[in-house]
Design an enzyme around this catalytic site. Structure first.
Site, PDB file in Angstrom:
ATOM      1  N   ARG A  99     -12.044 -12.450   5.189  1.00 19.61           N
ATOM      2  CA  ARG A  99     -13.132 -12.316   4.216  1.00 19.61           C
ATOM      3  C   ARG A  99     -14.316 -13.228   4.544  1.00 19.61           C
ATOM      4  O   ARG A  99     -15.459 -12.889   4.256  1.00 19.61           O
ATOM      5  CB  ARG A  99     -12.619 -12.614   2.811  1.00 19.61           C
ATOM      6  CG  ARG A  99     -11.759 -11.482   2.308  1.00 19.61           C
ATOM      7  CD  ARG A  99     -11.161 -11.800   0.974  1.00 19.61           C
ATOM      8  NE  ARG A  99     -10.535 -10.611   0.416  1.00 19.61           N
ATOM      9  CZ  ARG A  99      -9.746 -10.617  -0.639  1.00 19.61           C
ATOM     10  NH1 ARG A  99      -9.487 -11.743  -1.265  1.00 19.61           N
ATOM     11  NH2 ARG A  99      -9.225  -9.498  -1.079  1.00 19.61           N
ATOM     12  N   LYS A 158       3.479   5.495  -6.559  1.00 20.85           N
ATOM     13  CA  LYS A 158       3.449   6.177  -7.858  1.00 20.85           C
ATOM     14  C   LYS A 158       2.287   7.145  -8.039  1.00 20.85           C
ATOM     15  O   LYS A 158       1.165   6.852  -7.647  1.00 20.85           O
ATOM     16  CB  LYS A 158       3.370   5.134  -8.964  1.00 20.85           C
ATOM     17  CG  LYS A 158       4.629   4.343  -9.128  1.00 20.85           C
ATOM     18  CD  LYS A 158       4.476   3.395 -10.285  1.00 20.85           C
ATOM     19  CE  LYS A 158       5.774   2.653 -10.550  1.00 20.85           C
ATOM     20  NZ  LYS A 158       5.546   1.546 -11.475  1.00 20.85           N
ATOM     21  N   GLY A 187      -5.037  -1.674  -0.867  1.00 24.36           N
ATOM     22  CA  GLY A 187      -4.221  -2.792  -0.413  1.00 24.36           C
ATOM     23  C   GLY A 187      -3.177  -2.497   0.656  1.00 24.36           C
ATOM     24  O   GLY A 187      -3.250  -3.014   1.772  1.00 24.36           O
ATOM     25  N   GLY A 225      -9.144  -2.704  -5.202  1.00 21.70           N
ATOM     26  CA  GLY A 225      -9.439  -2.186  -6.545  1.00 21.70           C
ATOM     27  C   GLY A 225     -10.816  -1.552  -6.618  1.00 21.70           C
ATOM     28  O   GLY A 225     -10.997  -0.486  -7.224  1.00 21.70           O
TER      29      GLY A 225
HETATM   30  P1  AMP Z   1       0.842   1.715  -3.550  1.00 20.51           P
HETATM   31  O1  AMP Z   1       0.664   0.270  -3.888  1.00 20.51           O
HETATM   32  O2  AMP Z   1       0.933   2.628  -4.734  1.00 20.51           O
HETATM   33  O3  AMP Z   1      -0.124   2.197  -2.494  1.00 20.51           O
HETATM   34  O4  AMP Z   1       2.299   1.831  -2.929  1.00 20.51           O
HETATM   35  C1  AMP Z   1       2.646   1.194  -1.736  1.00 20.51           C
HETATM   36  C2  AMP Z   1       4.116   1.044  -1.704  1.00 20.51           C
HETATM   37  O5  AMP Z   1       4.745   2.305  -1.788  1.00 20.51           O
HETATM   38  C3  AMP Z   1       4.622   0.402  -0.437  1.00 20.51           C
HETATM   39  O6  AMP Z   1       5.082  -0.879  -0.729  1.00 20.51           O
HETATM   40  C4  AMP Z   1       5.765   1.333  -0.002  1.00 20.51           C
HETATM   41  O7  AMP Z   1       6.929   0.630   0.338  1.00 20.51           O
HETATM   42  C5  AMP Z   1       6.027   2.176  -1.223  1.00 20.51           C
HETATM   43  N1  AMP Z   1       6.618   3.466  -0.908  1.00 20.51           N
HETATM   44  C6  AMP Z   1       6.186   4.369  -0.018  1.00 20.51           C
HETATM   45  N2  AMP Z   1       7.025   5.418   0.072  1.00 20.51           N
HETATM   46  C7  AMP Z   1       8.037   5.168  -0.777  1.00 20.51           C
HETATM   47  C8  AMP Z   1       9.246   5.875  -1.126  1.00 20.51           C
HETATM   48  N3  AMP Z   1       9.537   7.046  -0.573  1.00 20.51           N
HETATM   49  N4  AMP Z   1      10.054   5.314  -2.025  1.00 20.51           N
HETATM   50  C9  AMP Z   1       9.750   4.129  -2.592  1.00 20.51           C
HETATM   51  N5  AMP Z   1       8.639   3.414  -2.309  1.00 20.51           N
HETATM   52  C10 AMP Z   1       7.792   3.929  -1.412  1.00 20.51           C
END
Ligand code: AMP
Length: 395
Positions: free
Chosen positions: A35, A197, A353, A376
């Site tokens: 940064r 999610k 992130g 964000g």
């Molecule tokens: P996000 O912060 O929503 O972008 O999610 C990132 C996280 O999603 C990472 O830490 C991954 O380990 C997790 N992730 C990706 N694919 C899967 C999966 N099939 N099951 C559980 N977690 C997952």
């Protein structure tokens, strides 16, 4: 869009909001200076014009004045990167800060103490903003990472510089890159949305459906869609309260002529562990006791075709649990496809992130067109929101 290139800073004091919220170890050593390095081009231009620079930033989330969050800890690192002795003042407003700013000569750089030592910063207090504004002649915002917050130093302060406010080079580059995807994009446009999610990405998905031709949905989100469509997902991660929403997204996509691509096969494991037993199954036939943790080979073939035909690519979120080596393949392969498309002339933007972490970890940083620094802030732009820090400069 006014940037520092529209100003001559000779004999002027530039008050720059930077994002020096860097990680420190227990010895207060900066462990990742990305940064600080990112702000260098803006600072260099002002200094080479013959101006002086006053840097303001937050660090962490202090509750009042707390030594561990003092920006004094980073002065040496900032000096090293900017190749000059950066001065430091142990306050960001008031007499001490004002006299330090006043005494600054052209070519000199001053770093103010942590803005968040005052709760007025995050509250967006007008009086506090006015005191900050006293320190400089031209206000420059180069802190994209906090542009989605209407804080004193990121937004409210701008009103005190009606004709003398602009974006720094980093901020300008971020806005330009996002606009290349959201506004002036070359078709076909593909968004890859992964991560854990649906709920955290839903607003992004909804907004982006109007801008893209293809949407690849991967990672943990996959299984909410597959279950909604009647597939067996075994023990895979799923948001049961989002099944209707998943169907609604698929319906909307059809209506808007967006091709949705979901994994057809997955690497499943009998536990959420790198040491677990694994096999590859059809995404709709995952046995009980098994969970999908990465995209399978047929899915990757499909994704490759889509990516290589795209002229604009947005990537947010990993395709699997990339933190575990046995489930990183999908994310690495996706990075390879995007790198290849970029080499062939596509514009690719990576942000959010975890995808930035993945891109860095697997060495794709310089093989994509742009890696966004603001998690964000970038997501909020993708959601179609107008960021207060950007609006304040455009006003
Ligand atoms: P996000 O912060 O929503 O972008 O999610 C990132 C996280 O999603 C990472 O830490 C991954 O380990 C997790 N992730 C990706 N694919 C899967 C999966 N099939 N099951 C559980 N977690 C997952």
């Amino acid at each position: 869009m006014k940037t520092i290139s529209d100003f001559n800073f000779q004999n002027k004091k530039a008050l720059i909001r930077v994002d020096f919220n860097v990680p420190l170890d227990d010895q207060f050593i900066v462990t990742d200076a990305t940064r600080i390095e990112a702000a260098k081009p803006t600072i260099d231009k002002i200094i080479s014009d013959g101006g002086s620079v006053i840097l303001m930033s937050h660090l962490g989330r202090p509750k009042g004045i707390e030594d561990e969050f003092s920006l004094k800890h980073i002065v040496d690192k900032v000096s090293e990167i900017l190749k000059t002795d950066v001065k430091f003042v142990s306050d960001c407003i008031g007499e001490k800060a004002e006299s330090a700013a006043q005494n600054l000569k052209p070519g000199e750089i001053l770093l103010l103490e942590n803005l968040r030592f005052y709760q007025e910063e995050e509250a967006g207090d007008v009086e506090f903003s006015k005191k900050l504004a006293k320190l400089g002649d031209i206000y420059v915002n180069d802190a994209f990472g906090t542009a989605h917050r209407a804080h004193a130093s990121t937004t409210i302060i701008a009103q005190f510089f009606p004709n003398n406010k602009c974006f720094g080079l980093l901020m300008a580059k971020e806005i330009e890159s996002l606009n290349k995807v959201l506004k002036n994009s070359e078709k076909p446009v593909t968004a890859v949305l992964g991560g854990s999610k649906v709920s955290s990405k839903i607003t992004v998905i909804e907004n982006i459906l109007d801008k893209v031709d293809h949407m690849i949905i991967g990672g943990g989100m996959t299984f909410t869609f597959v279950k909604a469509l009647g597939g067996n997902i075994g023990n895979s991660i799923c948001e049961d309260d989002k099944l209707d929403l998943a169907l609604e997204i698929l319906r909307l996509a059809k209506e808007k002529n967006v091709d949705i691509h979901i994994p057809v096969d997955v690497v499943v494991a009998n536990a959420f562990s790198n040491e677990a037993e694994t096999k590859i199954t059809d995404v709709t036939k995952i046995p009980d006791g098994w969970q999908g943790l990465d995209a399978g080979p047929k899915s990757l073939e499909n994704f490759k075709k889509v990516i290589l035909e795209s002229k604009t690519i947005l990537w947010n979120g990993p395709l699997g649990v990339f933190e575990m080596p046995n489930f990183a393949n999908g994310t690495i392969e996706l990075g390879n496809f995007i790198a290849e498309a970029t080499k062939n002339g596509a514009f690719s933007l990576v942000g959010g992130g975890d995808s930035v972490a993945a891109v860095k970890q697997f060495g794709f940083e310089h093989k994509v067109s742009y890696v966004s620094t603001g998690g964000g802030a970038m997501l909020e732009m993708l959601e179609g929101k107008i960021l207060p820090g950007i609006a304040a400069i455009l006003d």
